[in-house]
Design a protein around this motif. Structure first.
Motif, PDB file in Angstrom:
ATOM      1  N   VAL A  43      42.971 -38.638 -76.587  1.00  0.00           N
ATOM      2  CA  VAL A  43      43.111 -39.003 -77.998  1.00  0.00           C
ATOM      3  C   VAL A  43      43.223 -40.518 -78.088  1.00  0.00           C
ATOM      4  O   VAL A  43      43.969 -41.140 -77.323  1.00  0.00           O
ATOM      5  N   PHE A  44      42.475 -41.101 -79.001  1.00  0.00           N
ATOM      6  CA  PHE A  44      42.542 -42.534 -79.260  1.00  0.00           C
ATOM      7  C   PHE A  44      42.594 -42.734 -80.771  1.00  0.00           C
ATOM      8  O   PHE A  44      41.767 -42.191 -81.499  1.00  0.00           O
ATOM      9  N   ALA A  45      43.558 -43.485 -81.233  1.00  0.00           N
ATOM     10  CA  ALA A  45      43.741 -43.774 -82.657  1.00  0.00           C
ATOM     11  C   ALA A  45      43.842 -42.490 -83.484  1.00  0.00           C
ATOM     12  O   ALA A  45      43.350 -42.414 -84.602  1.00  0.00           O
TER      13      ALA A  45
ATOM     14  N   SER B 131      40.536 -37.139 -81.292  1.00  0.00           N
ATOM     15  CA  SER B 131      40.086 -36.672 -79.983  1.00  0.00           C
ATOM     16  C   SER B 131      38.635 -37.084 -79.785  1.00  0.00           C
ATOM     17  O   SER B 131      37.992 -37.630 -80.695  1.00  0.00           O
ATOM     18  N   MET B 132      38.094 -36.792 -78.615  1.00  0.00           N
ATOM     19  CA  MET B 132      36.676 -37.070 -78.375  1.00  0.00           C
ATOM     20  C   MET B 132      35.820 -36.350 -79.405  1.00  0.00           C
ATOM     21  O   MET B 132      34.849 -36.907 -79.912  1.00  0.00           O
ATOM     22  N   ALA B 133      36.172 -35.099 -79.720  1.00  0.00           N
ATOM     23  CA  ALA B 133      35.420 -34.345 -80.720  1.00  0.00           C
ATOM     24  C   ALA B 133      35.520 -35.008 -82.088  1.00  0.00           C
ATOM     25  O   ALA B 133      34.532 -35.061 -82.831  1.00  0.00           O
ATOM     26  N   GLY B 134      36.693 -35.522 -82.415  1.00  0.00           N
ATOM     27  CA  GLY B 134      36.859 -36.212 -83.693  1.00  0.00           C
ATOM     28  C   GLY B 134      36.011 -37.469 -83.785  1.00  0.00           C
ATOM     29  O   GLY B 134      35.370 -37.737 -84.804  1.00  0.00           O
ATOM     30  N   TRP B 135      36.008 -38.249 -82.703  1.00  0.00           N
ATOM     31  CA  TRP B 135      35.157 -39.441 -82.679  1.00  0.00           C
ATOM     32  C   TRP B 135      33.681 -39.061 -82.744  1.00  0.00           C
ATOM     33  O   TRP B 135      32.879 -39.725 -83.411  1.00  0.00           O
ATOM     34  N   ASN B 136      33.324 -37.984 -82.052  1.00  0.00           N
ATOM     35  CA  ASN B 136      31.941 -37.524 -82.093  1.00  0.00           C
ATOM     36  C   ASN B 136      31.555 -37.120 -83.513  1.00  0.00           C
ATOM     37  O   ASN B 136      30.434 -37.393 -83.954  1.00  0.00           O
TER      38      ASN B 136
END
Length: 170
Positions: free
Chosen positions: A138-140, A143-148
């Motif tokens: 998780v960043f900011a 998750s990776m899926a959220g950023w994607n």
């Protein structure tokens, strides 16, 4: 819009390059970060493979005799492909944050174990397959899926802008 004009004029190539970059980033997380992809992670990657294949085909089509008439349609199709990516990524992110259940075959509670993992387990290793309903990174707050999902949404927007630009050229 003038800053985006060169990008939008070559949208098929840019879509291919953006998709290749997203796949490279995903593989870097896997290879160097040790983040094994779950089922939904792999589904998200499939969208980018489809975008690459279609983008390359579309680049050839628009250069054929009579091909320029297909320029707008190719941008709409790429936008639709990226919209599918948004849907998969939002579904995955929602499953990670427990907004809804993810696929049962990929859940942290009921994940299956393959023969290699069983062998490692019997040798004393703690083996845990990746789960679709847990965010390993998780960043900011995403998750990776959220950023994607956000990046895919941006690619949808750029595809629509490219299609509308092609329409205005006629």
């Amino acid at each position: 819009m003038t800053l985006l004009a060169p990008l939008l004029d070559r949208w098929r190539l840019c879509a291919v390059l953006a998709s290749a970059a997203m796949l490279a980033i995903a593989h870097a997380f896997q290879t160097f970060g040790g983040y094994a992809p779950c089922t939904l992670c792999l589904r998200q990657r499939e969208v980018y493979w489809v975008a690459i294949a279609l983008g390359v085909i579309f680049m050839a089509i628009v250069r054929l005799p009579g091909g320029p008439r297909w320029r707008e349609a190719t941008c709409w199709v790429l936008g639709l492909v990226f919209a599918v990516g948004v849907g998969i990524a939002v579904y995955h992110a929602g499953a990670e944050w427990k907004f809804w259940p993810g696929p049962t075959a990929c859940a942290s509670a009921g994940a299956g174990v393959d023969a290699a993992a069983l062998s490692d387990f019997l040798a004393g290793a703690r083996v845990r397959p990746p789960a679709c309903d847990e965010a390993p990174w998780v960043f900011a707050g995403l998750s990776m899926a959220g950023w994607n999902a956000l990046i895919s949404l941006g690619l949808v927007a750029l595809s629509v802008m490219a299609a509308l630009r092609e329409r205005s050229k006629r």
